[in-house]
Each structure stands twice: as C-alpha cells, then as structure tokens.
Design an enzyme around this catalytic site. Structure first.
Site, mmCIF file in Angstrom:
data_model
loop_
_atom_site.group_PDB
_atom_site.id
_atom_site.type_symbol
_atom_site.label_atom_id
_atom_site.label_comp_id
_atom_site.label_asym_id
_atom_site.label_seq_id
_atom_site.Cartn_x
_atom_site.Cartn_y
_atom_site.Cartn_z
ATOM 1 N N TRP A 60 0.878 -1.176 0.000
ATOM 2 C CA TRP A 60 0.000 0.000 0.000
ATOM 3 C C TRP A 60 0.917 1.228 0.000
ATOM 4 O O TRP A 60 1.878 1.284 0.767
ATOM 5 C CB TRP A 60 -0.919 0.041 1.230
ATOM 6 C CG TRP A 60 -1.575 1.381 1.313
ATOM 7 C CD1 TRP A 60 -2.549 1.868 0.496
ATOM 8 C CD2 TRP A 60 -1.227 2.453 2.209
ATOM 9 N NE1 TRP A 60 -2.841 3.175 0.830
ATOM 10 C CE2 TRP A 60 -2.054 3.556 1.874
ATOM 11 C CE3 TRP A 60 -0.309 2.588 3.250
ATOM 12 C CZ2 TRP A 60 -1.985 4.779 2.556
ATOM 13 C CZ3 TRP A 60 -0.241 3.804 3.923
ATOM 14 C CH2 TRP A 60 -1.077 4.875 3.578
ATOM 15 N N GLU B 213 -2.897 -2.777 -2.731
ATOM 16 C CA GLU B 213 -4.069 -2.230 -2.039
ATOM 17 C C GLU B 213 -4.427 -0.847 -2.561
ATOM 18 O O GLU B 213 -3.632 0.084 -2.499
ATOM 19 C CB GLU B 213 -3.782 -2.160 -0.535
ATOM 20 C CG GLU B 213 -4.926 -1.566 0.283
ATOM 21 C CD GLU B 213 -4.633 -1.498 1.789
ATOM 22 O OE1 GLU B 213 -3.498 -1.823 2.200
ATOM 23 O OE2 GLU B 213 -5.543 -1.093 2.534
ATOM 24 N N ASP C 111 -9.825 -2.864 0.768
ATOM 25 C CA ASP C 111 -9.990 -2.402 2.148
ATOM 26 C C ASP C 111 -11.343 -1.699 2.180
ATOM 27 O O ASP C 111 -11.573 -0.763 1.405
ATOM 28 C CB ASP C 111 -8.835 -1.455 2.488
ATOM 29 C CG ASP C 111 -8.910 -0.856 3.885
ATOM 30 O OD1 ASP C 111 -10.003 -0.413 4.282
ATOM 31 O OD2 ASP C 111 -7.866 -0.785 4.570
ATOM 32 N N HIS D 267 -8.886 -6.059 3.565
ATOM 33 C CA HIS D 267 -8.652 -5.418 4.850
ATOM 34 C C HIS D 267 -10.027 -5.091 5.391
ATOM 35 O O HIS D 267 -10.790 -4.352 4.758
ATOM 36 C CB HIS D 267 -7.837 -4.119 4.698
ATOM 37 C CG HIS D 267 -6.369 -4.356 4.755
ATOM 38 N ND1 HIS D 267 -5.447 -3.333 4.648
ATOM 39 C CD2 HIS D 267 -5.649 -5.493 4.922
ATOM 40 C CE1 HIS D 267 -4.228 -3.848 4.740
ATOM 41 N NE2 HIS D 267 -4.323 -5.151 4.900
ATOM 42 N N ASP E 103 -12.172 7.117 6.024
ATOM 43 C CA ASP E 103 -11.361 5.917 6.291
ATOM 44 C C ASP E 103 -10.754 6.001 7.687
ATOM 45 O O ASP E 103 -9.542 6.039 7.858
ATOM 46 C CB ASP E 103 -10.264 5.836 5.209
ATOM 47 C CG ASP E 103 -9.368 4.626 5.389
ATOM 48 O OD1 ASP E 103 -9.875 3.583 5.833
ATOM 49 O OD2 ASP E 103 -8.168 4.729 5.079
ATOM 50 N N ASP F 159 -10.720 3.940 10.261
ATOM 51 C CA ASP F 159 -10.145 2.750 10.890
ATOM 52 C C ASP F 159 -10.576 2.549 12.327
ATOM 53 O O ASP F 159 -9.749 2.293 13.204
ATOM 54 C CB ASP F 159 -8.613 2.746 10.749
ATOM 55 C CG ASP F 159 -8.184 2.504 9.309
ATOM 56 O OD1 ASP F 159 -8.472 1.434 8.785
ATOM 57 O OD2 ASP F 159 -7.564 3.410 8.704
ATOM 58 N N ASP G 120 -7.737 -4.339 9.752
ATOM 59 C CA ASP G 120 -6.972 -3.087 9.623
ATOM 60 C C ASP G 120 -7.700 -1.945 10.318
ATOM 61 O O ASP G 120 -8.526 -1.275 9.718
ATOM 62 C CB ASP G 120 -6.768 -2.768 8.129
ATOM 63 C CG ASP G 120 -5.833 -1.575 7.931
ATOM 64 O OD1 ASP G 120 -5.194 -1.144 8.913
ATOM 65 O OD2 ASP G 120 -5.752 -1.067 6.798
HETATM 66 C C1 RNT Z 1 -4.029 2.775 4.716
HETATM 67 C C2 RNT Z 1 -4.168 1.344 4.411
HETATM 68 C C3 RNT Z 1 -3.080 0.453 4.931
HETATM 69 C C4 RNT Z 1 -2.647 0.790 6.330
HETATM 70 C C5 RNT Z 1 -1.730 -0.215 6.989
HETATM 71 C C6 RNT Z 1 -0.998 0.367 8.140
HETATM 72 O O1 RNT Z 1 -5.136 3.508 4.425
HETATM 73 O O2 RNT Z 1 -5.409 0.868 4.840
HETATM 74 O O3 RNT Z 1 -3.454 -0.871 4.822
HETATM 75 O O4 RNT Z 1 -3.743 0.962 7.189
HETATM 76 O O5 RNT Z 1 -0.933 -0.789 6.070
HETATM 77 ZN ZN ZN Z 2 -5.756 -1.239 4.626
#
Ligand code: RNT
Ligand code: ZN
Length: 421
Positions: free
Chosen positions: A186, A227, A260, A287, A295, A297, A327
């Site tokens: 990524w 990714e 993701d 992910h 995004d 997370d 993730d």
């Molecule tokens: C970032 C991506 C990536 C990271 C990790 C740390 O937007 O989702 O996968 O979150 O690799």
């Molecule tokens: Zn990711």
C-alpha cells in the site's frame, strides 16, 4: 463447559437444524478460519525505528490511552494476551517498521529476514502464520507524499528496493512457518489538490511495480497483493493507486487485489465486489475495518457491512481463497480489547454466514420469490446466534460473552499501567 451454555446450544442448534443446516460442520469450518491480525493496533502504527516516530501518509490515530507497546517484547506480549481471548489459531500481520535491529540500523531499503527473526521464532512457538507489508510512510523519503510514483528516480529506487526487500522477508516467513505469507503493498501517493497530470504518476507507479515484481519469489511461500485507496488526509483530490489502477494491474500481472472496505466511496459495498473479483481471479485479499464518515479505521463492530462481507465469502465458497486481514487502529481505548473485539466480531459474522441457509436462499431468489427472500433474511437476524457463538468460544477455551474484558482489565492494571506511557 458451563451447563447453561451447553443447554442453550443444544436447543438453539435444533432451530438451525430445522432450516437444514449442519451446525457442527459450521463450527468446524469456523475453527479453521485464519484471520490475519494486524500488529499495528498495538502501538498506534508507530513501529520501532525511532522512539517518537510520527505517522504520515494520510492515515492517523487519535487518542492516548495508556500502555502502548514500545518494542517487540511488549507488542508480542500484548498480542499473546489478545490471541488468548480469540477463538482459533490465526496469523499476525507485520509491517516493515516492526523490524528489530541489533547494533546497526539499516535503512529501509536494506532490511533483511534476520531483522524479523524474533517474530518468526515467536510465531513458530505459538503456531501462528505471518503476513507482511513494506512500510512506505512515516519516513523522510516519503515526506513529499509520493513514493513509488515520485518524479525523482532516486526516491522511486529507494522504495522499489524497500519493496523487493520486503517481498524477500515475506517469502522467508512463508518458508519458515509453512504457511503462505501475503506481502501487501500500500502506498500513500497522491495529491491534496486537483492534479494537472493524472497519467504520469500512474505510469511511474506501474513501472515501479513492474520492477518490484520482476524479482521472483517462490509461490509456495508467498503471495503478493496491491491495495487501492480513494483518498487520505491531505491527499483528498487524487490517489495514484486507485481501485481501477490496481484492479487492472493485478489482473494483468497475476497479483492479488486487496480491497480495504475503508477505501471506497461511502455507499460502495465491498461485499458486492467479492463475487465479481472471484469470477476472474483465484484469490482475493481483504482489509476489514470500520470507516466512520471517512477511512477512520475504527474497531470492527458486528455491523451490516462486515456481516454482508462474511455472507459473501461463505456463499461464494471463498473462505480458502481469501486473505482476511484486519486493519484498524484506535488509540483511545484499551488496544488489546480493540484487537479482541474486532477479531471476535469478524469471526461472529462468519459464524452467522455459516448458519445461513444459502442454498435455500439462492433457490428462492431464482424462483423469483422475493417476498420469501426478504422475510427469511429478516427473521434470521433474530435467530439465536449468540448461543452457538458462546458454545464455540467455550469449546475453543476462550471466555464467552463480555467476560473476556475482565482478563484484559487485570492485564491493564498489572502490565499496561506500569509502562508509564
Ligand atoms: C491505509 C491502508 C493500509 C494501512 C496499513 C498500516 O489507508 O489501509 O493498509 O492501514 O498498512
Ligand atoms: Zn488497509
């Protein structure tokens, strides 16, 4: 096994059996699922390179809950605690920034398998698999926000070499642990404001990837994925590695495409993409995360999005074709609880999917009986999934229901609070 849990299981099992489902088979399938649990929830994606490294690349953590892991020993110890509360045997997903160096600190383009020996020894001891990621962020060579698509060949070269070195580490993980390692690339590359040239950076990214993948690795031990992303903080207007870019790249170059679910426009559904991906590619990488408005997370909850992803994986018979990476990174709550909750929710969603009469539902759809399809799907939502889940937890020697948090609270008092950070 607690008597109450066993009794509830026995009676709930019958309810599912009335739908023609084999509950024991479902539990057996679930017990073989391997999630790829991301190590970076344990330290807010900081890594071990410098004591106060700050996160860059358009991703961010917020919060300062005490007890963040500061080195490999602490991170592995915290992961051990988390894994002891998650049913099943899983994989751990590492990033290059989690290398452990001796006296000398090589630059990222010079990292080697031996810098991950401690991780491999730990994984062997615990029977875990490992996955891997080159880290193309939080580094002076990535300060401009560009890495593999940078206009300057020296910068690209540095990151190409980092990715090649990382793929060799992934291959080493697979070989040592006897489980194929996924190495996922990524990159944060993109622009805050409207670009005046969208094509040239993408051409450079394509060339960089071609160079990276021109170095062979043994497919018995490693897979590669790329990714995509739609935007990041400070990278709002253009992302070089967009979905279309990587979808085409992965197809043409026999690499895995990693989706993701935080990396698409908010009403786009990753669940809906799975069947299309698997009609044309043998394997898929995911992910799994929880985007809240962006995004962000957040920790995975048992929400409709994750439940639908799980259903698609089961319906399309894809459990052994998919790398299920988690993730998320939340620094505002107990980090071990975050791992455990996100992992348990993902497994619970898979259990729900396995306890869905998919053949029947498919038949009903083909018959055009959309009333029955809707009614059945809705009624299934209040079937006694929790009773089966509790039994599955106890069967796998992990606490059922919210009890597991007591264990983490004890660990917090005895270990995390003493770290003084
Ligand atoms: C970032 C991506 C990536 C990271 C990790 C740390 O937007 O989702 O996968 O979150 O690799
Ligand atoms: Zn990711």
């Amino acid at each position: 096994m607690k008597k109450e849990i066993l009794e509830r299981y026995e009676s709930s099992k019958k309810i599912y059996e009335n739908l023609g489902l084999d509950v024991e088979k479902a539990l057996n399938t679930l017990s073989k699922v391997k999630l790829s649990i991301h190590c970076w929830q344990g330290d807010d994606v900081r890594g071990f390179e410098t004591p106060d490294s700050s996160l860059s690349g358009g991703i961010s953590t917020t919060g300062n809950y005490p007890g963040r892991a500061r080195n490999g020993e602490e991170l592995r110890m915290d992961l051990d605690k988390a894994l002891s509360l998650i049913p099943g045997t899983h994989k751990v997903n590492l990033h290059a920034i989690y290398a452990e160096f001796g006296a000398e600190t090589p630059s990222r383009d010079k990292i080697e398998p031996r810098h991950f020996e401690k991780w491999v020894n730990w994984a062997k001891e615990k029977g875990l698999g490992l996955d891997f990621n080159p880290s193309l962020f939080s580094h002076e060579m990535a300060d401009s926000g560009l890495t593999l698509s940078h206009p300057c060949p020296e910068v690209r070269e540095f990151w190409i070499n980092h990715c090649i070195a990382s793929r060799k580490i992934g291959e080493y993980f697979g070989k040592e642990l006897g489980q194929t390692c996924l190495t996922n690339i990524w990159i944060p590359d993109g622009y805050k404001d409207t670009p005046s040239d969208r094509l040239t950076p993408r051409k450079r990214l394509k060339e960089s990837l071609d160079r990276i993948f021109s170095v062979p690795t043994d497919s018995r031990y490693s897979d590669d994925s790329v990714e995509s992303k739609v935007f990041g903080i400070g990278v709002e207007s253009y992302t070089v590695g967009s979905h279309e870019f990587y979808l085409n790249y992965s197809m043409l170059n026999n690499k895995l495409c990693l989706l993701d679910n935080g990396h698409f426009h908010p009403t786009e559904s990753v669940a809906d993409k799975i069947s299309s991906m698997l009609l044309f590619q043998d394997k898929l990488a995911l992910h799994i995360t929880r985007p809240v408005r962006w995004d962000s997370d957040h920790v995975i909850t048992f929400n409709d999005e994750v439940r639908e992803i799980a259903k698609e994986l089961v319906r399309t018979n894809a459990l052994d074709k998919v790398y299920m990476g988690l993730d998320f990174f939340d620094a505002s709550i107990n980090r071990i609880a975050a791992w455990v909750l996100g992992s348990r929710n993902t497994l619970k969603a898979l259990l729900e999917a396995l306890l869905t009469p998919n053949d029947l539902l498919s038949k009903i759809q083909d018959e055009g009986n959309f009333t029955r399809r809707l009614v059945l799907l809705e009624e299934l939502k209040t079937y006694p999934l929790g009773d089966i889940w509790d039994y599955f937890c106890e069967l796998n020697n992990v606490p059922s229901r919210e009890e597991w948090l007591n264990d983490i609270k004890k660990y917090e008092n005895e270990i995390l609070n003493k770290r003084g950070n």
